[in-house]
Design an enzyme around this catalytic site. Structure first.
Site, PDB file in Angstrom:
ATOM      1  N   LYS A 167       0.859  -1.191   0.000  1.00 20.15           N
ATOM      2  CA  LYS A 167       0.000   0.000   0.000  1.00 20.15           C
ATOM      3  C   LYS A 167       0.892   1.238   0.000  1.00 20.15           C
ATOM      4  O   LYS A 167       1.862   1.294   0.760  1.00 20.15           O
ATOM      5  CB  LYS A 167      -0.906  -0.028   1.236  1.00 20.15           C
ATOM      6  CG  LYS A 167      -1.936   1.104   1.290  1.00 20.15           C
ATOM      7  CD  LYS A 167      -2.831   0.986   2.535  1.00 20.15           C
ATOM      8  CE  LYS A 167      -3.936   2.047   2.542  1.00 20.15           C
ATOM      9  NZ  LYS A 167      -4.815   1.929   3.725  1.00 20.15           N
ATOM     10  N   SER A 197     -10.003   2.340   2.824  1.00 18.01           N
ATOM     11  CA  SER A 197      -9.057   3.013   1.978  1.00 18.01           C
ATOM     12  C   SER A 197      -8.113   2.074   1.214  1.00 18.01           C
ATOM     13  O   SER A 197      -7.534   2.488   0.214  1.00 18.01           O
ATOM     14  CB  SER A 197      -8.196   3.963   2.823  1.00 18.01           C
ATOM     15  OG  SER A 197      -7.375   3.252   3.713  1.00 18.01           O
ATOM     16  N   SER A 210     -10.481   0.152   7.024  1.00 17.35           N
ATOM     17  CA  SER A 210      -9.798   0.260   5.725  1.00 17.35           C
ATOM     18  C   SER A 210      -9.120  -1.007   5.235  1.00 17.35           C
ATOM     19  O   SER A 210      -8.641  -1.039   4.092  1.00 17.35           O
ATOM     20  CB  SER A 210      -8.753   1.379   5.768  1.00 17.35           C
ATOM     21  OG  SER A 210      -9.367   2.636   5.653  1.00 17.35           O
TER      22      SER A 210
END
EC number: 6.3.5.7
Lengths: 492, 95
Positions: A79, A160, A184
């Site tokens: 990420k 997210s 998330s």
């Protein structure tokens, strides 16, 4: 098995060890998939093929010599909130510009130490603020799944960690790192039909992870199944002196816990999670999950978490307050983008106006407001007190149960064009996940079924602090009972 | 509690984010929507409840007060938008 991308992480690890496949061919298969599908899915912000292949060759040399770590030769996606030494890190924001960290986050460093190969940096909501991946400065991510009755409609992957979840679902990585501040990891995993765990606060180091809300942020993996998540977490977790909230306790063998079973476990069912207007399919899936665990020998206990309904408003005070403080560092002076200004204040104001997207600006300003003189007690202090009550609800629940089963999300994935006009409607996505962040406990999303349109739905398993083993045991039992084998329409 | 455009202007100033005048009413409306929603916390009786500040259950660790890092000016400055020698440079602050 004909295609290299069909292997789960555990299967690929075994095939690599047995030398029936090479790290280079496995990595190349994933890079080919990314080249073919990323222009559409947009899961990666940055792809690093040369670095990946060089790492793969190094892994093959180690494997040939009978050496190598627990993830030797496994292609992973990171990420883009984790700092990676020498590779641009954006947090999906314009404000970081061409920021290239001169250091590695502890979690990604742990994966490297164990032989993981980095394919690139994954898309996310800007600064991890969002539930749809639509706030990214690098464009939205498309969910690889689509509705059977409306295949042309583009759906969100959740957020997210939308890039992390979409990359796993579309087979553009074997394992990914993610972070979870209010849901998330778990919400995008649920939307994309893959598994993801937010460990206990303090289990994974936050060093080198771009901070959003420091008392809530926690890193964890998203992967194809529960065992793959366990193998990832075993590498990611561990004490780190560089994070003052990292907890110095042993990391157990999570993968071993997956097969443990649930016989004799008490599973709590929180009555307050039965929300008004909850779709019948979500309720039915929850009842199915309860029946599965009962059939495997668990006992089902009715529990109460009375402050659940206050969790989201609490979160939307605490998280923006911490964000407004954390994001003060983006001022155009030491790193990242800079807008010209006649004086220093104008430089700050113009840099931050141009660099932050609308949702980030909104949350910084909300946070500034609730921390400002005259409002601190009414909002921030009050929220911290309600947070204490939410945590106490769980402390009391653990006297009656060993783990908790809930739905992961209030709906399946929604359209890229939906829910963006009303911030509060978007925030409600995290209604089932956010309490775990406020209480600091572990939670896992496990794909468990499909809705009427063929979209994945997930159940969530919550556990006691630092008892991820039980979370893995219960999640493993849910996974075996569900036998979820569906795959998305778009896949490498 | 609700906010007007003057309050939004003040908050933007505190947050060091430039906001155009014409954007203020829209932001005020969004703010009020969110504030109205979080207002429900006032229903909760929190008398005598100790506020929870951190995410973990344990107290923060102590360490020895000693230098563990430093002398890395080039790495620290590597991402600077503008620099002068071993310093970050900014517009003149003192006349």
């Amino acid at each position: 098995m004909t295609r290299l991308t069909d292997f789960t992480l555990a299967q690929a690890r075994d095939a690599l060890k047995a030398r029936s496949i090479s790290a280079r061919e496995l990595t190349q298969a994933y890079l080919d998939g990314i080249a073919a599908l990323n222009p559409r899915i947009n899961a990666y912000i940055t792809v690093t093929p040369e670095l990946a292949l060089a790492q793969a060759d190094a892994s093959d040399a180690k494997l040939a010599a009978g050496q190598g770590g627990s993830l030797e030769g496994i292609p992973l996606g990171i990420k883009d909130l984790f700092c990676t030494e020498g590779v641009r890190t954006t947090a999906a924001s314009r404000i970081l510009g061409e920021f290239t960290p001169p250091y590695e986050s502890t979690v990604s460093g742990n994966l490297k130490r164990d032989g993981g190969i980095f394919l690139g940096k994954l898309n996310l909501d800007e600064f991890a603020m969002g539930s749809s991946n639509a706030t990214s400065a690098f464009g939205p991510v498309e969910n690889p799944w689509s509705r059977a009755n409306d295949p042309a409609k583009r759906l969100v992957p959740g957020g997210s960690s939308g890039g992390s979840a979409a990359a796993i679902a579309a087979r553009l990585a074997l394992g990914t790192t993610a972070t979870d501040t209010g849901g998330s990891i778990r919400q995008p995993a649920a939307f994309c039909g893959v598994a993801g765990i937010k460990p206990t606060y303090g289990r994974c180091s936050r060093f080198g992870v771009v901070a959003f809300a420091s008392s809530l942020d926690q890193a964890g993996p998203i992967a194809r199944d529960v065992t793959d998540c366990a193998l990832m977490l075993n590498s990611m977790a561990g004490f780190d002196p560089k994070d003052s909230t990292s907890v110095d306790i042993a990391v157990p063998d999570f993968a071993a816990a997956v097969a443990r079973g649930v016989k004799g476990l008490r599973i709590g069912i929180p009555r307050e999670f039965r929300m008004d207007g909850m779709p019948a399919e979500i309720e039915a899936l929850w009842q199915q999950g309860i029946a599965w665990l009962k059939a495997e020998g668990a006992s089902i206990v009715d529990i109460s978490l009375p402050h659940t309904k206050y969790a989201l408003p609490t979160y939307y005070i605490v998280a923006p307050a911490e964000a407004s403080s954390n994001l003060a560092r983006y001022d155009g002076v030491r790193f990242g983008a800079r807008e010209k200004g006649a004086d220093l204040v104008e430089l700050y104001e113009k840099t931050r106006a141009a660099g932050f997207g609308a949702e980030v600006r909104r949350r910084i300003m909300i946070g500034t407001y609730v921390l400002s003189a005259g409002y601190y007690d009414a909002y921030y202090l009050k929220a911290q007190q309600v947070r204490a009550l939410i945590k106490r609800d769980f402390d009391l629940a653990w006297e009656k149960c060993d783990a908790i089963l809930t739905p992961a999300t209030p709906s399946a994935a929604f359209g890229l064009d939906e829910k963006h006009d009303d911030p509060v409607a978007m925030y409600l996505n995290d209604v089932f996940t956010v309490t775990a962040n406020l209480a600091g406990i572990p939670g896992m999303a496990v794909p468990a079924g499909l809705d009427a349109n063929g979209l994945p739905l997930a159940l969530q398993v919550l556990g006691k602090p630092f008892d991820e083993e039980t979370v893995f045991a219960v999640s493993g039992a849910v996974e075996r009972a569900a036998g979820f084998k569906a795959t998305p329409q778009v896949m490498a | 509690m609700s906010v007007d455009t003057a309050a939004i202007r003040r908050i933007a100033k505190l947050a060091r984010i430039h906001v155009e005048e014409e954007a203020l009413p829209g932001l005020a409306a969004e703010f009020n929507g969110i504030l109205q929603w979080i207002e429900q916390l006032q229903q909760v009786d929190t008398s005598g409840v100790e506020p929870m500040a951190g995410g973990g259950a344990t107290a923060l660790r102590w360490r020895a007060d000693e230098v563990t890092d430093g002398a890395q000016a080039e790495r620290v400055l590597a991402n600077a938008p503008e620099r002068e020698g071993e310093y970050f440079s900014v517009p003149k602050v003192v006349e």
